[in-house]
Design an enzyme around this catalytic site. Structure first.
Site, PDB file in Angstrom:
ATOM      1  CG  ASN A   1      -0.176  -0.018   2.532  1.00  0.00           C
ATOM      2  OD1 ASN A   1       0.793  -0.749   2.686  1.00  0.00           O
ATOM      3  ND2 ASN A   1      -0.635   0.777   3.489  1.00  0.00           N
TER       4      ASN A   1
ATOM      5  CG  HIS B   1       5.519   4.898  12.366  1.00  0.00           C
ATOM      6  ND1 HIS B   1       4.554   5.810  11.992  1.00  0.00           N
ATOM      7  CD2 HIS B   1       4.929   3.675  12.339  1.00  0.00           C
ATOM      8  CE1 HIS B   1       3.423   5.171  11.761  1.00  0.00           C
ATOM      9  NE2 HIS B   1       3.609   3.873  11.958  1.00  0.00           N
TER      10      HIS B   1
ATOM     11  CD  GLU C   1       4.201  -0.092  13.397  1.00  0.00           C
ATOM     12  OE1 GLU C   1       4.333   0.038  12.167  1.00  0.00           O
ATOM     13  OE2 GLU C   1       3.421   0.596  14.083  1.00  0.00           O
TER      14      GLU C   1
END
Length: 307
Positions: free
Chosen positions: A174, A194, A262
């Site tokens: 994605n 991140h 994660e």
């Protein structure tokens, strides 16, 4: 006597070229960080970690030096694309098309496309130096997407990937590549900062805090929050990470816990410090307006993954 002299001369020449080859090989292997990385060019951001690993931002690296270095090694880079369900339908073709244009251009790349149905393979022809390998992955319906795909990726690394590529990245599909995602990102163990959490205080990072979880990072520990949609390194380092993640999931289940992929990844990098960090420029989120520190978005992901 003349024959002996000629023989000695021939032997001397052979030894000279053998020693020269080893000398040149050593020169290739001894590329120093300072040869291509200049952290002083980005005083506005963190460019070096406490354990002296470089944080790669636009403006900090000399790509031509790296191209010369890696070009001499004739390397191959693998890109494992995790594309389950609707992710494959909505994003896979654009991911592969943009990666074909911007990911490790000029180097051999093997795309390992992991989908839950082979019919979801993108209808694209590989470019020069590129090959596609498509694998259908299964699951028992109870495992989450990351667990299923990491189990399959580990199996493929053991069976053949470790013999096919020098470096391997794993990404979810994605995302769209907008600019070169190049050799400056290569390293033994590569972590992605991140985009959502880079500019937050450490105490606010969403680590796993439950003491019983294998992913637990106690208060006061931790350095950065890493993005689980991008991870890279050598194939063996990737395999080591995946195996520790899978072991952590098993221990959590035994304790009646279920942490996220994660958070397990972040715990792994607390224990095993990455050798290179990628700035949020390499995995920006389309839902966020880039701040002034983000000079050039290399790849952008969609927030709504549809897992």
């Amino acid at each position: 006597m003349n024959c002996k002299r000629k023989m000695l001369l021939l032997i001397s020449c052979v030894l000279y070229y053998v020693l020269l080859e080893y000398h040149l090989r050593d020169e290739v292997e001894e590329l120093r960080l300072s040869d291509w990385f200049n952290p002083r060019k980005r005083p506005d951001v963190v460019t070096t970690t406490g354990w002296l690993a470089p944080v790669i931002w636009e403006g900090t690296f000399d790509r031509q030096v790296l191209e010369d270095y890696y070009g001499a090694q004739n390397l191959t880079v693998g890109l494992a694309v995790l594309a389950p369900g609707r992710i494959a339908d909505q994003h896979l073709e654009l991911f592969v098309r943009s990666a074909s244009e911007h990911f490790m251009t000029g180097h051999r790349v093997v795309f390992y496309i992991l989908v839950d149905a082979v019919r979801r393979r993108p209808h694209l022809q590989p470019g020069p130096l590129q090959t596609f390998q498509v694998f259908s992955v299964g699951g028992n319906g109870r495992d989450d997407f990351h667990l299923t795909h990491m189990k399959n990726l580990a199996a493929h690394i053991e069976r053949h990937i470790q013999d096919e590529v020098d470096f391997l990245f794993s990404m979810t599909a994605n995302r769209v590549f907008h600019n070169d995602f190049g050799v400056e990102t290569l390293g033994t163990s590569v972590a992605q900062l991140h985009a959502w959490w880079y500019f937050k205080d450490t105490e606010d990072l969403p680590y796993e805090r439950r003491p019983g979880s294998a992913a637990c990072i106690p208060l006061g520990q931790g350095d950065f929050y890493y993005d689980g949609t991008v991870v890279g390194g050598t194939p063996l380092e990737m395999l080591n990470f995946i195996n520790e993640y899978l072991d952590g999931v098993i221990r959590d289940k035994e304790n009646g816990l279920n942490s996220t992929y994660e958070r397990h990844l972040n715990k792994y990098f607390v224990i095993h410090k990455p050798s290179k960090l990628l700035s949020p420029e390499y995995s920006w989120d389309m839902a966020l307006w880039p701040p002034g520190q983000v000079w050039l978005v290399k790849a952008a992901q969609c927030s709504q993954t549809g897992f």
